[in-house]
Design a protein around this motif. Structure first.
Motif, PDB file in Angstrom:
ATOM      1  N   LEU A  71     -13.581 -20.371   6.996  1.00 46.36           N
ATOM      2  CA  LEU A  71     -12.154 -20.115   7.199  1.00 46.36           C
ATOM      3  C   LEU A  71     -11.435 -19.941   5.876  1.00 46.36           C
ATOM      4  CD1 LEU A  71     -11.366 -22.651  10.078  1.00 46.36           C
ATOM      5  CD2 LEU A  71     -11.457 -20.155  10.253  1.00 46.36           C
ATOM      6  N   TYR A  72     -11.821 -20.708   4.869  1.00 50.38           N
ATOM      7  CA  TYR A  72     -11.224 -20.568   3.539  1.00 50.38           C
ATOM      8  C   TYR A  72     -11.520 -19.192   2.952  1.00 50.38           C
ATOM      9  CZ  TYR A  72     -11.053 -21.041  -1.562  1.00 50.38           C
ATOM     10  OH  TYR A  72     -10.827 -20.827  -2.909  1.00 50.38           O
ATOM     11  N   LEU A  73     -12.773 -18.748   3.035  1.00 50.14           N
ATOM     12  CA  LEU A  73     -13.139 -17.434   2.492  1.00 50.14           C
ATOM     13  C   LEU A  73     -12.480 -16.307   3.272  1.00 50.14           C
ATOM     14  CD1 LEU A  73     -16.946 -18.090   1.868  1.00 50.14           C
ATOM     15  CD2 LEU A  73     -15.123 -18.006   0.152  1.00 50.14           C
ATOM     16  N   VAL A  74     -12.425 -16.453   4.582  1.00 48.62           N
ATOM     17  CA  VAL A  74     -11.787 -15.413   5.404  1.00 48.62           C
ATOM     18  C   VAL A  74     -10.311 -15.280   5.070  1.00 48.62           C
ATOM     19  CG1 VAL A  74     -11.118 -14.833   7.773  1.00 48.62           C
ATOM     20  CG2 VAL A  74     -13.458 -15.540   7.278  1.00 48.62           C
ATOM     21  N   SER A  75      -9.639 -16.416   4.809  1.00 50.27           N
ATOM     22  CA  SER A  75      -8.211 -16.351   4.475  1.00 50.27           C
ATOM     23  C   SER A  75      -7.978 -15.550   3.194  1.00 50.27           C
ATOM     24  CB  SER A  75      -7.646 -17.765   4.334  1.00 50.27           C
ATOM     25  OG  SER A  75      -8.176 -18.412   3.187  1.00 50.27           O
ATOM     26  N   ILE A  76      -8.886 -15.659   2.221  1.00 51.83           N
ATOM     27  CA  ILE A  76      -8.740 -14.891   0.978  1.00 51.83           C
ATOM     28  C   ILE A  76      -8.892 -13.404   1.250  1.00 51.83           C
ATOM     29  CG2 ILE A  76      -9.780 -14.456  -1.277  1.00 51.83           C
ATOM     30  CD1 ILE A  76     -10.501 -17.409  -1.415  1.00 51.83           C
ATOM     31  N   PHE A  77      -9.923 -13.023   1.988  1.00 51.06           N
ATOM     32  CA  PHE A  77     -10.136 -11.598   2.284  1.00 51.06           C
ATOM     33  C   PHE A  77      -9.019 -11.033   3.158  1.00 51.06           C
ATOM     34  CE2 PHE A  77     -14.637 -12.585   1.214  1.00 51.06           C
ATOM     35  CZ  PHE A  77     -14.827 -11.587   0.274  1.00 51.06           C
ATOM     36  N   ASP A  78      -8.498 -11.846   4.076  1.00 48.98           N
ATOM     37  CA  ASP A  78      -7.400 -11.362   4.923  1.00 48.98           C
ATOM     38  C   ASP A  78      -6.156 -11.063   4.082  1.00 48.98           C
ATOM     39  OD1 ASP A  78      -8.877 -11.456   7.229  1.00 48.98           O
ATOM     40  OD2 ASP A  78      -8.133 -13.428   7.869  1.00 48.98           O
ATOM     41  N   LYS A  79      -5.854 -11.908   3.120  1.00 51.13           N
ATOM     42  CA  LYS A  79      -4.702 -11.662   2.261  1.00 51.13           C
ATOM     43  C   LYS A  79      -4.919 -10.415   1.393  1.00 51.13           C
ATOM     44  CE  LYS A  79      -1.763 -14.892   3.275  1.00 51.13           C
ATOM     45  NZ  LYS A  79      -0.382 -14.575   3.746  1.00 51.13           N
ATOM     46  N   ILE A  80      -6.128 -10.221   0.906  1.00 47.91           N
ATOM     47  CA  ILE A  80      -6.420  -8.999   0.135  1.00 47.91           C
ATOM     48  C   ILE A  80      -6.263  -7.773   1.018  1.00 47.91           C
ATOM     49  CG2 ILE A  80      -8.255  -7.739  -1.056  1.00 47.91           C
ATOM     50  CD1 ILE A  80      -9.287 -10.395  -2.106  1.00 47.91           C
ATOM     51  N   GLU A 103      -4.300  -7.502   3.636  1.00 49.76           N
ATOM     52  CA  GLU A 103      -2.865  -7.300   3.864  1.00 49.76           C
ATOM     53  C   GLU A 103      -2.213  -6.623   2.655  1.00 49.76           C
ATOM     54  OE1 GLU A 103      -1.091 -11.007   4.805  1.00 49.76           O
ATOM     55  OE2 GLU A 103      -2.218 -11.295   6.685  1.00 49.76           O
ATOM     56  N   LYS A 104      -2.626  -7.003   1.474  1.00 50.80           N
ATOM     57  CA  LYS A 104      -2.081  -6.377   0.270  1.00 50.80           C
ATOM     58  C   LYS A 104      -2.449  -4.904   0.197  1.00 50.80           C
ATOM     59  CE  LYS A 104      -1.668  -7.334  -4.699  1.00 50.80           C
ATOM     60  NZ  LYS A 104      -2.092  -8.248  -5.797  1.00 50.80           N
ATOM     61  N   ILE A 105      -3.679  -4.574   0.599  1.00 49.45           N
ATOM     62  CA  ILE A 105      -4.114  -3.162   0.604  1.00 49.45           C
ATOM     63  C   ILE A 105      -3.343  -2.380   1.658  1.00 49.45           C
ATOM     64  CG2 ILE A 105      -6.072  -1.645   1.089  1.00 49.45           C
ATOM     65  CD1 ILE A 105      -7.887  -3.785  -0.118  1.00 49.45           C
ATOM     66  N   ASP A 106      -3.206  -2.936   2.859  1.00 50.01           N
ATOM     67  CA  ASP A 106      -2.469  -2.233   3.917  1.00 50.01           C
ATOM     68  C   ASP A 106      -1.014  -1.978   3.520  1.00 50.01           C
ATOM     69  OD1 ASP A 106      -4.740  -2.224   5.491  1.00 50.01           O
ATOM     70  OD2 ASP A 106      -4.214  -4.087   6.544  1.00 50.01           O
ATOM     71  N   LYS A 112       2.212   3.938  -0.488  1.00 56.63           N
ATOM     72  CA  LYS A 112       3.088   3.857  -1.655  1.00 56.63           C
ATOM     73  C   LYS A 112       2.395   4.469  -2.864  1.00 56.63           C
ATOM     74  CE  LYS A 112       5.580  -0.234  -0.121  1.00 56.63           C
ATOM     75  NZ  LYS A 112       5.048  -0.183   1.228  1.00 56.63           N
ATOM     76  N   SER A 113       3.211   5.057  -3.701  1.00 62.45           N
ATOM     77  CA  SER A 113       2.684   5.658  -4.935  1.00 62.45           C
ATOM     78  C   SER A 113       2.573   4.573  -5.996  1.00 62.45           C
ATOM     79  CB  SER A 113       3.613   6.787  -5.419  1.00 62.45           C
ATOM     80  OG  SER A 113       3.158   7.311  -6.641  1.00 62.45           O
ATOM     81  N   LEU A 114       1.351   4.076  -6.194  1.00 57.90           N
ATOM     82  CA  LEU A 114       1.108   2.984  -7.129  1.00 57.90           C
ATOM     83  C   LEU A 114       0.156   3.439  -8.223  1.00 57.90           C
ATOM     84  CD1 LEU A 114       0.664   0.096  -4.534  1.00 57.90           C
ATOM     85  CD2 LEU A 114       2.691   0.602  -5.888  1.00 57.90           C
ATOM     86  N   GLU A 115       0.333   2.847  -9.383  1.00 55.23           N
ATOM     87  CA  GLU A 115      -0.509   3.210 -10.508  1.00 55.23           C
ATOM     88  C   GLU A 115      -1.928   2.668 -10.309  1.00 55.23           C
ATOM     89  OE1 GLU A 115       0.435   5.156 -12.877  1.00 55.23           O
ATOM     90  OE2 GLU A 115       2.525   5.297 -12.209  1.00 55.23           O
ATOM     91  N   SER A 116      -2.833   3.212 -11.101  1.00 58.11           N
ATOM     92  CA  SER A 116      -4.229   2.818 -10.978  1.00 58.11           C
ATOM     93  C   SER A 116      -4.447   1.356 -11.354  1.00 58.11           C
ATOM     94  CB  SER A 116      -5.111   3.710 -11.854  1.00 58.11           C
ATOM     95  OG  SER A 116      -4.729   3.608 -13.217  1.00 58.11           O
ATOM     96  N   TRP A 117      -3.555   0.818 -12.226  1.00 59.87           N
ATOM     97  CA  TRP A 117      -3.717  -0.593 -12.600  1.00 59.87           C
ATOM     98  C   TRP A 117      -3.579  -1.524 -11.401  1.00 59.87           C
ATOM     99  CZ3 TRP A 117       0.117  -3.936 -11.433  1.00 59.87           C
ATOM    100  CH2 TRP A 117       1.411  -3.408 -11.224  1.00 59.87           C
ATOM    101  N   PHE A 118      -2.742  -1.130 -10.416  1.00 57.63           N
ATOM    102  CA  PHE A 118      -2.594  -1.956  -9.220  1.00 57.63           C
ATOM    103  C   PHE A 118      -3.922  -2.027  -8.456  1.00 57.63           C
ATOM    104  CE2 PHE A 118      -1.956  -2.035  -4.617  1.00 57.63           C
ATOM    105  CZ  PHE A 118      -1.312  -3.256  -4.458  1.00 57.63           C
ATOM    106  N   TRP A 119      -4.546  -0.863  -8.238  1.00 56.35           N
ATOM    107  CA  TRP A 119      -5.809  -0.837  -7.507  1.00 56.35           C
ATOM    108  C   TRP A 119      -6.919  -1.514  -8.305  1.00 56.35           C
ATOM    109  CZ3 TRP A 119      -5.238  -0.014  -2.648  1.00 56.35           C
ATOM    110  CH2 TRP A 119      -4.221   0.821  -2.194  1.00 56.35           C
ATOM    111  N   ILE A 149     -12.259   0.609   5.318  1.00 60.40           N
ATOM    112  CA  ILE A 149     -11.608   1.402   6.375  1.00 60.40           C
ATOM    113  C   ILE A 149     -10.203   1.789   5.957  1.00 60.40           C
ATOM    114  CG2 ILE A 149     -10.888   1.381   8.795  1.00 60.40           C
ATOM    115  CD1 ILE A 149     -13.078  -0.684   9.327  1.00 60.40           C
ATOM    116  N   ALA A 150      -9.480   0.830   5.383  1.00 57.19           N
ATOM    117  CA  ALA A 150      -8.110   1.122   4.957  1.00 57.19           C
ATOM    118  C   ALA A 150      -8.086   2.083   3.768  1.00 57.19           C
ATOM    119  CB  ALA A 150      -7.391  -0.179   4.606  1.00 57.19           C
ATOM    120  N   LEU A 151      -9.007   1.909   2.821  1.00 62.06           N
ATOM    121  CA  LEU A 151      -9.001   2.753   1.623  1.00 62.06           C
ATOM    122  C   LEU A 151      -9.365   4.210   1.940  1.00 62.06           C
ATOM    123  CD1 LEU A 151     -10.687   0.309  -0.920  1.00 62.06           C
ATOM    124  CD2 LEU A 151      -8.283   0.983  -0.825  1.00 62.06           C
ATOM    125  N   HIS A 152     -10.136   4.426   2.978  1.00 65.84           N
ATOM    126  CA  HIS A 152     -10.432   5.800   3.369  1.00 65.84           C
ATOM    127  C   HIS A 152      -9.201   6.515   3.925  1.00 65.84           C
ATOM    128  CE1 HIS A 152     -14.790   4.744   3.214  1.00 65.84           C
ATOM    129  NE2 HIS A 152     -14.879   6.008   2.860  1.00 65.84           N
TER     130      HIS A 152
END
Length: 391
Positions: free
Chosen positions: A196-205, A207-210, A215-222, A330-333
């Motif tokens: 559950l701890y590991l899943v919470s980290i990936f879920d937040k990442i 959400e940040k990607i979604d 949005k037009s973001l610089e490469s440093w963000f990605w 899936i989201a990045l595609h």
């Protein structure tokens, strides 16, 4: 006369010899029955109670339960020695911003659910044993129900002449059994909370990607998101290295117990109950339980349900680590072409090249695809056992 001469004794002596032989047999049998009755009265297992096969009892109590919990304790001692390094690695990753605070509530819920399962199963097992004692023991011979329960359940301890039964010893054994039951459940709790701890980290990442897709973001963000994702995958590999042993033992133990209980249920349903653990034929007080003689069947049904619940809980929660780790691809595609950059391409390639999942000593990965092969293995095992049993 010739026939009489062939006999070593005369007719009267021969008949007297046979009569004495029969009388000696009857006397020996009667004496043996009285000795057995006296031993049954002393041991507390009175009446028509039949003891379990001692060899199987030792295997069941010592190997399946006590040895498994002892092995879990040994593994957790090794985990404790590595735990300071694990904590340093978690601090070094600096992923606190991705931890969902709801993980505390979820971990508490799964802990309570799994902790309750063990004592419930033990209570149902002892209820079936106690009801069997009441069914098969004449009423006038029931003087100490707790003693009779302990002599039936832990006869591999009290059968030894140098370990006589006593009430304090019975209480100590009951407490020890409860502790072992909680010890047996603890690996499932530990694995589930870490997942559950590991899943919470990936879920937040995720959400940040979604949130950043349109949005037009610089490469440093990605680049920063990809680096955080890399740190999260390192955590998964580190926890897998620490937990793979206890994961393997836990799932293997659940698989064995499920197969055993399913086989017991099939023995009752297919064989009409003739080979169940507590044969009721000849019991003078049957049924005497609160469930009208179905206590053992109820125990088996609840036991298989609780075992499957624990197995599926560990598998489904553990498989979420793999699902959450592959979800960003899936989201990045779906990133629009005008926002696409090299960092996104590297991110996608990294996700596809890594196999992020917890495992059992690298023999298998905990994913959703693990459940169906395990179910097929259980069915195959039961069919083979039933076929050999018929033969």
């Amino acid at each position: 006369m010739n026939n009489q001469e062939k006999r070593p004794l005369g007719p009267s002596h021969w008949e007297l010899y046979k009569m004495l032989e029969v009388n000696n047999f009857i006397s020996m049998y009667t004496k043996k029955a009285e000795v057995e009755k006296t031993n049954i009265a002393k041991s507390g297992s009175k009446g028509a109670l039949d003891r379990e096969n001692n060899a199987w009892t030792v295997v069941k109590d010592l190997f399946l339960f006590a040895a498994t919990t002892s092995f879990n304790t040994i593994i957790f001692i090794f985990i404790a020695r590595k735990w300071p390094t694990v904590m340093k690695q978690i601090t070094y990753c600096k992923l606190d911003e991705y931890i969902d605070q709801r993980v505390i509530f979820r971990s508490t819920v799964i802990t309570i659910a799994i902790v309750i399962v063990g004592p419930i199963e033990c209570a149902l097992n002892q209820l079936a044993l106690y009801t069997h004692i009441l069914d098969c023991t004449p009423r006038e011979m029931i003087d100490d129900p707790f003693r009779m329960l302990m002599m039936k359940k832990d006869n591999w301890i009290f059968d030894a002449e140098h370990v006589p039964y006593s009430f304090p010893l019975g209480i100590i054994i009951q407490v020890f059994n409860l502790i072992m039951s909680l010890n047996w459940s603890y690996p499932d709790i530990f694995i589930s909370c870490i997942c559950l701890y590991l899943v919470s980290i990936f879920d937040k990442i995720n959400e940040k990607i979604d949130f950043a897709l349109d949005k037009s973001l610089e490469s440093w963000f990605w680049r920063s998101v990809r680096e955080d994702y890399t740190q999260a995958t390192r955590l998964v590999r580190m926890f897998d290295e620490v937990l793979s042993g206890i994961t393997f033992v836990s799932l293997a133990n659940h698989l064995f117990c499920i197969c055993l209980q399913v086989y017991n249920i099939l023995q009752i349903s297919v064989k009409g109950g003739t080979k169940q653990k507590f044969p009721l034929k000849g019991c003078p007080n049957y049924p005497s339980g609160i469930f009208n003689g179905n206590e053992y069947t109820l125990y088996l049904a609840c036991s298989i349900f609780l075992l499957v619940f624990r197995f599926l809980s560990v598998c489904l929660i553990g498989s979420r680590v793999h699902s959450a780790a592959t979800q960003p691809s899936i989201a990045l595609h779906g990133v629009p072409t005008k926002f696409y950059c090299t960092e996104i391409q590297r991110f996608i390639e990294q996700i596809h090249s890594d196999d992020i999942a917890l495992s059992g000593l690298q023999f298998f990965n905990i994913t959703r695809s693990l459940i169906l092969p395990v179910a097929g293995t259980i069915i195959t095992y039961e069919l083979v056992l039933l076929q050999f049993n018929d033969e």
